[in-house]
Design a protein around this motif. Structure first.
Motif, short mmCIF file in Angstrom:
data_model
loop_
_atom_site.label_atom_id
_atom_site.label_comp_id
_atom_site.label_asym_id
_atom_site.label_seq_id
_atom_site.Cartn_x
_atom_site.Cartn_y
_atom_site.Cartn_z
N ALA A 172 -14.41 13.17 6.76
CA ALA A 172 -14.57 13.80 4.72
C ALA A 172 -15.10 12.39 3.97
CB ALA A 172 -13.59 12.42 4.52
N THR A 173 -16.50 11.41 4.18
CA THR A 173 -17.45 11.15 3.80
C THR A 173 -18.58 11.72 4.15
OG1 THR A 173 -16.65 8.29 4.47
CG2 THR A 173 -18.52 9.02 3.49
N TRP A 174 -19.19 12.95 4.78
CA TRP A 174 -20.29 13.12 5.18
C TRP A 174 -20.05 14.57 3.85
CZ3 TRP A 174 -24.10 15.39 5.26
CH2 TRP A 174 -25.32 16.70 5.61
N SER A 175 -18.86 14.96 4.52
CA SER A 175 -17.74 16.82 3.18
C SER A 175 -18.15 16.04 1.87
CB SER A 175 -16.95 16.50 3.94
OG SER A 175 -17.31 17.19 5.23
N GLY A 176 -18.26 14.82 0.98
CA GLY A 176 -18.12 14.69 -0.46
C GLY A 176 -19.31 14.67 -0.05
N PHE A 177 -20.28 13.71 0.46
CA PHE A 177 -21.88 13.60 0.10
C PHE A 177 -22.67 14.94 0.32
CE2 PHE A 177 -20.00 8.96 -0.79
CZ PHE A 177 -20.78 8.94 -1.39
N SER A 178 -22.07 15.91 0.73
CA SER A 178 -23.15 17.17 1.00
C SER A 178 -22.87 17.83 0.72
CB SER A 178 -22.27 17.68 2.66
OG SER A 178 -20.96 18.23 1.87
N SER A 179 -22.41 18.11 -0.93
CA SER A 179 -22.95 19.72 -2.09
C SER A 179 -22.62 18.76 -2.57
CB SER A 179 -22.72 20.74 -1.72
OG SER A 179 -21.41 20.93 -1.61
N GLY A 180 -23.23 19.77 -4.27
CA GLY A 180 -22.24 19.75 -5.25
C GLY A 180 -22.53 18.03 -6.15
N GLU A 181 -21.44 17.57 -7.07
CA GLU A 181 -21.87 16.61 -7.33
C GLU A 181 -21.45 15.03 -6.39
OE1 GLU A 181 -17.65 15.69 -9.83
OE2 GLU A 181 -18.92 18.21 -11.10
N THR A 196 -28.11 7.50 -6.96
CA THR A 196 -28.14 6.27 -5.73
C THR A 196 -29.41 5.50 -4.74
OG1 THR A 196 -25.52 6.36 -5.47
CG2 THR A 196 -26.61 4.58 -3.96
N TYR A 197 -30.17 6.81 -4.16
CA TYR A 197 -30.58 6.62 -3.40
C TYR A 197 -32.27 6.29 -3.72
CZ TYR A 197 -34.16 7.47 0.36
OH TYR A 197 -35.13 7.63 1.23
N GLN A 198 -32.40 6.97 -5.53
CA GLN A 198 -33.22 6.89 -5.72
C GLN A 198 -33.37 5.24 -6.62
OE1 GLN A 198 -32.43 10.46 -8.54
NE2 GLN A 198 -34.48 11.63 -7.30
N ASP A 199 -32.57 4.85 -7.17
CA ASP A 199 -32.24 3.71 -7.19
C ASP A 199 -32.28 2.84 -6.72
OD1 ASP A 199 -32.24 4.95 -10.51
OD2 ASP A 199 -30.02 4.54 -10.15
N GLY A 200 -31.56 2.60 -5.86
CA GLY A 200 -31.67 1.57 -5.05
C GLY A 200 -32.04 1.47 -3.69
N GLY A 201 -32.71 3.05 -3.11
CA GLY A 201 -33.37 3.19 -1.53
C GLY A 201 -31.61 3.20 -0.77
N GLU A 202 -32.37 2.49 0.76
CA GLU A 202 -31.76 2.69 1.30
C GLU A 202 -30.51 2.07 1.69
OE1 GLU A 202 -33.38 2.92 5.65
OE2 GLU A 202 -34.30 5.21 5.33
N VAL A 203 -31.11 0.68 1.10
CA VAL A 203 -29.69 -0.27 0.72
C VAL A 203 -28.80 -0.27 -0.07
CG1 VAL A 203 -28.98 -2.87 0.45
CG2 VAL A 203 -30.48 -1.83 1.35
N ALA A 204 -28.80 0.98 -1.38
CA ALA A 204 -27.90 1.41 -1.99
C ALA A 204 -27.01 2.63 -1.56
CB ALA A 204 -28.43 1.64 -3.14
N MET A 205 -28.11 3.57 -0.98
CA MET A 205 -27.25 4.34 -0.45
C MET A 205 -26.64 4.07 1.20
SD MET A 205 -28.73 7.56 1.26
CE MET A 205 -29.01 6.64 2.90
N ALA A 206 -26.57 2.65 1.90
CA ALA A 206 -25.97 2.41 2.86
C ALA A 206 -24.53 1.98 1.95
CB ALA A 206 -26.50 1.62 3.64
N LYS A 207 -24.21 1.28 0.78
CA LYS A 207 -23.29 0.78 0.71
C LYS A 207 -22.37 1.98 0.03
CE LYS A 207 -24.92 -3.59 -1.02
NZ LYS A 207 -25.99 -4.48 -1.61
N LYS A 208 -23.25 2.89 -0.52
CA LYS A 208 -22.61 4.45 -0.96
C LYS A 208 -21.75 4.62 -0.39
CE LYS A 208 -22.22 5.76 -5.01
NZ LYS A 208 -21.20 5.44 -6.27
N LEU A 209 -22.08 4.85 0.82
CA LEU A 209 -21.22 5.34 2.09
C LEU A 209 -20.95 4.37 3.11
CD1 LEU A 209 -25.39 7.00 3.80
CD2 LEU A 209 -22.72 8.02 2.74
N LEU A 210 -20.71 3.14 2.66
CA LEU A 210 -20.00 2.68 3.35
C LEU A 210 -18.29 2.84 2.23
CD1 LEU A 210 -19.65 0.85 6.51
CD2 LEU A 210 -20.73 -1.08 5.11
N SER A 211 -18.66 2.09 1.70
CA SER A 211 -17.73 2.10 0.25
C SER A 211 -16.97 3.09 0.40
CB SER A 211 -17.89 2.37 -1.31
OG SER A 211 -17.07 2.01 -1.97
N ARG A 212 -17.98 4.04 0.43
CA ARG A 212 -16.58 6.07 0.39
C ARG A 212 -16.15 6.03 1.41
NH1 ARG A 212 -17.56 9.37 -3.18
NH2 ARG A 212 -18.19 7.99 -4.67
#
Length: 211
Positions: A124-133, A141-157
């Motif tokens: 569900a996490t992968w599908s939610g981030f795989s396309s569109g919004e 998130t990645y552009q603003d904070g790099g891999e750390v910010a992306m990891a936090k976003k992924l883990l939170s979701r």
């Protein structure tokens, strides 16, 4: 950021969580005492498995320490609280200790274990981030904070999806124990057996190259 980068981020988090569960499984150790060997094994396994059934910082600290400083630092480097991760992964863990058989300096213990099925939440996490919004959100998130910010976003979701799911997995495990100077100890394969059940039908063997 391409979809492959997103999948790599999820794979990395999955492998880190997998390493944690392996460390937890490897934490099963049984100190010697004057009790009968079977009773000793039952008491030791009950103590260790109860720590997983009722996860807290205090109960998990001996197991988390087996990740080693490198493992803990790796998790913390991505902004991941190792105890928070353990609490989410182990929530709902339960077990039933079955027959224990002792043969000299070797023994087997049958355990039925169950816990959260992580596969639906990861998908569900992968599908939610795989396309569109979702993809646009992760790119930002990645552009603003790099891999750390992306990891936090992924883990939170992932946590959100995990908490929203009631999917469980269970199975039977036969632990192989060996008696040594420090009492009864599980074999290296026992940690893998426990992790295999807890991770349900997730096959992480092909993801290591992505980390």
């Amino acid at each position: 950021m391409r979809a492959k980068t997103t999948r790599r981020g999820l794979a990395r988090l999955a492998c880190l969580a997998f390493a944690l569960v392996l460390a937890v499984g490897a934490g099963l150790s049984l100190a010697g005492c004057k009790q009968a060997e079977e009773q000793l094994i039952r008491a030791g396994l009950t103590q260790s498995l109860d720590a997983l059934k009722n996860p807290s910082r205090e109960s998990l600290e001996p197991y988390v320490s087996q990740l080693g400083q490198d493992g803990v630092s790796r998790l913390e480097g991505y902004g991941i609280d190792v105890y928070d991760l353990a609490a989410h992964v182990l929530k709902g863990f339960d077990y039933q200790l079955g027959d224990v058989s002792v043969d000299g300096d070797t023994a087997t213990a049958a355990v039925h274990v169950k816990g959260r099925d992580l596969a639906p939440a990861l998908e569900a996490t992968w599908s939610g981030f795989s396309s569109g919004e979702g993809m646009a959100e992760l790119v930002s998130t990645y552009q603003d904070g790099g891999e750390v910010a992306m990891a936090k976003k992924l883990l939170s979701r992932f946590y959100e999806n995990l908490d929203a799911s009631d999917a469980q997995v269970e199975g039977d495990v036969t632990l192989d124990l060996v008696k040594g100077e420090d009492g009864w100890q599980p074999t290296k394969d026992d940690a893998q057996k426990v992790a295999d059940v807890l991770f349900g039908n997730i096959d992480l063997s092909s993801l290591e190259s992505l980390v």
